[in-house]
Design a protein around this motif. Sequence first.
Motif, short mmCIF file in Angstrom:
data_model
loop_
_atom_site.label_atom_id
_atom_site.label_comp_id
_atom_site.label_asym_id
_atom_site.label_seq_id
_atom_site.Cartn_x
_atom_site.Cartn_y
_atom_site.Cartn_z
N ASN A 155 0.84 9.92 -2.90
CA ASN A 155 0.38 9.40 -4.65
C ASN A 155 0.50 9.44 -5.39
O ASN A 155 -0.15 9.30 -6.49
CB ASN A 155 1.53 7.87 -4.42
N ARG A 156 -1.46 8.95 -5.08
CA ARG A 156 -1.91 8.80 -5.66
C ARG A 156 -3.11 10.76 -6.10
O ARG A 156 -2.66 10.68 -7.70
CB ARG A 156 -4.01 8.41 -4.55
N ILE A 157 -2.76 11.60 -5.23
CA ILE A 157 -3.14 12.99 -5.87
C ILE A 157 -1.72 12.93 -6.93
O ILE A 157 -1.77 13.52 -7.87
CB ILE A 157 -3.35 13.38 -4.90
N LYS A 158 -0.80 12.52 -6.67
CA LYS A 158 0.42 12.95 -8.08
C LYS A 158 0.24 12.68 -9.11
O LYS A 158 0.41 13.04 -10.48
CB LYS A 158 2.41 12.34 -6.70
N ASN A 159 -0.35 11.07 -9.17
CA ASN A 159 -0.72 10.26 -10.73
C ASN A 159 -1.63 10.92 -11.27
O ASN A 159 -1.59 10.91 -12.28
CB ASN A 159 -1.08 8.63 -10.31
N GLU A 160 -2.40 11.19 -10.76
CA GLU A 160 -3.83 11.73 -10.78
C GLU A 160 -3.43 13.35 -11.51
O GLU A 160 -3.53 13.65 -12.74
CB GLU A 160 -4.60 12.03 -9.72
N THR A 161 -2.50 14.15 -10.43
CA THR A 161 -2.21 15.34 -11.22
C THR A 161 -1.43 15.37 -12.60
O THR A 161 -1.26 16.19 -13.13
CB THR A 161 -1.81 16.12 -10.21
#
Length: 171
Positions: free
Chosen positions: A118-124
């Motif tokens: 989820n952190r990666i998706k939010n950053e992306t």
Amino acid sequence: MYKTLLVFDNYDLLEDIKNLSIWGDSSEFEITDVVNDGVSAYRKIRENRYDLVITEIRIMGMDGLQLLRNVKKEGICSHIVLCSEFEDFNYARQGIILGAYDYFVKPFDETLFFSMFNRIKNETFEQSFYRYAFEELEYLYSDIKVMIEYVNSYINALSKMYKKEKSSSAL
């Protein structure tokens, strides 16, 4: 789907990661490639675009820390996660210093993986939003430049017409 590269020479650890219920539609992350040494991983990362690299620290050829160091130096993948079956704070500390995105120790907790995803998706999403906003601003700027050039040419044409009319009426 988000592309993931797994880098493990420990078969049992690799199978533990692969068998977690975190891959596919539920997370939008998929295992795209698997390699068993750091040199092959480095070559794959340079040839392909991965959203996530999960690497064992102790791997053949180039260890996970050196792989992290090289990839970060070149800026070719920003989400590199270190894994180990040993709780060694020195590895974790060194990984943090080098810019590891996360650090997981066996036994693996699926909720921690989902949180990381989820952190990666939010950053992306944020990066995509800013890239889109920047492109829109560039587009608007180019439109404004064209409009200013048009207005300037119109003003110049009117000015020439005014001077011509003024000089002909003075005669």
